[in-house]
Design an enzyme around this catalytic site. Structure first.
Site, mmCIF file in Angstrom:
data_model
loop_
_atom_site.group_PDB
_atom_site.id
_atom_site.type_symbol
_atom_site.label_atom_id
_atom_site.label_comp_id
_atom_site.label_asym_id
_atom_site.label_seq_id
_atom_site.Cartn_x
_atom_site.Cartn_y
_atom_site.Cartn_z
ATOM 1 N N SER A 97 13.372 -33.031 11.249
ATOM 2 C CA SER A 97 13.335 -33.922 10.394
ATOM 3 C C SER A 97 14.439 -32.457 9.806
ATOM 4 C CB SER A 97 13.622 -34.458 9.041
ATOM 5 O OG SER A 97 13.652 -35.760 10.101
ATOM 6 N N LYS A 171 20.209 -38.802 10.920
ATOM 7 C CA LYS A 171 18.505 -38.695 9.914
ATOM 8 C C LYS A 171 19.009 -38.421 8.671
ATOM 9 C CE LYS A 171 14.580 -38.910 8.228
ATOM 10 N NZ LYS A 171 12.985 -38.377 8.900
ATOM 11 N N LYS A 239 13.677 -31.158 0.814
ATOM 12 C CA LYS A 239 14.368 -30.571 1.768
ATOM 13 C C LYS A 239 15.557 -30.918 2.513
ATOM 14 C CE LYS A 239 11.923 -31.206 5.593
ATOM 15 N NZ LYS A 239 12.494 -31.886 6.945
#
Length: 303
Positions: A97, A171, A239
């Protein structure tokens, strides 16, 4: 047509079961990990373990990687010689990701070497990785997606959502929904407990209604069990939320719920709660509402 030869780079909590499932689908797999011991346990599944990332990918038709962040993907590709060692026409599938803009840059850099590219981040956590039931969000050319489908299908349900970078964008959308939903679930169960209801019974009463979801089912049980052993890490959620905010700014969007969720996860990380499951967001909400607490079970925490 012969089965595609697969290299799998990154065999941590997610990568190890994903690589094992590819091998179970009778596809030849070579694995590599920066910590060799984590790859060695895959030998029992018929996986060959390579001494270097470059060795792992040299004969591969499809190279999958799932590592912690964009810097790690960059290091695997260009620090460990993967881009140089891959054969022209092979497919690099990044299942990490990372921000969409960086994924697009990697796609361009690989295309210059004649290497095809897909970004294919996943959702479903360690349980989905083990059960081969991951949701796989794929960006890249349609013909490349079709060519990689036998490998992707061994790990879960793959859906192409657009060109290079679109998988990472999907995502980020997933993480928006998960982070905000975990926050709402945490506040709801804390409210139930503080008001005198049994939070476990409240969760059960909500099942089948409009709030029914995998988050209510699985993360709701995690919260009731106070089980913070990681599926998805707090630090990785932070993140991803940072990447959401960056992407939103590029699009000229203000996403206030995302900003609030990010600040709560930042507070957890500032307190050192980085390696817990992201449902540990409850701990930050409880801290702001002491002495109220969901349930009376002890916390199950990572070592």
């Amino acid at each position: 047509m012969p089965s595609p030869r697969v290299a799998f780079l990154g065999t941590g909590l997610m990568g190890a079961p994903m690589a094992a499932n590819i091998a179970r689908a009778d596809l030849p797999v070579t694995a590599w990990n920066r910590t060799p011991e984590k790859a060695a346990r895959l030998v029992e599944h018929g996986v060959r373990v390579a001494e270097s990332a470059a060795d792992a990918v040299a004969e591969a038709d499809v190279v999958c990687t799932i590592v912690s962040n964009a810097e790690s993907v960059e290091d695997v590709l260009f620090g460990h010689g993967v881009a140089e060692a891959m054969r022209p026409g092979a497919i690099f599938v990044d299942m990490s990701s990372i921000p969409p803009r960086i994924e697009k840059r990697h796609a361009e850099q690989l295309a210059e070497r004649g290497i095809r590219h897909l970004d294919a981040p996943v959702s479903g956590g360690t349980r989905g990785a083990a059960e081969a039931s991951l949701a796989i969000m794929v960006g890249g050319r349609k013909d490349t997606f079709v060519a990689a489908t036998p490998v992707l299908a061994a790990m879960g349900r793959a859906t192409r959502v657009g060109p290079d970078g679109a998988g990472q964008l999907a995502k980020l959308c997933n993480q928006v929904i998960v982070a905000i939903s975990v926050g709402g679930l945490s506040e709801a169960l804390l409210l139930a407990s503080a008001g005198g209801a049994d939070p476990a019974a409240v969760r059960e009463a909500l099942r089948g209604g409009f709030s029914e979801s995998r988050i209510l089912q699985e993360h709701g049980q995690r919260i009731l069990d106070r089980n913070w052993m990681p599926g998805g890490l707090v630090r990785n959620m932070l993140k991803d939320l940072d990447a959401v905010i960056e992407e939103a700014e590029d699009c000229g969007l203000d996403l206030p719920f995302v900003g609030l969720a990010r600040s709560l996860y930042q507070s957890l990380c500032d307190r050192g709660v980085t390696g817990y499951d992201h449902t540990a967001l409850l701990l930050e909400i409880e801290r702001r509402n002491e002495p109220h607490r969901v349930g009376d079970k002890p916390d199950v925490t990572p070592m």
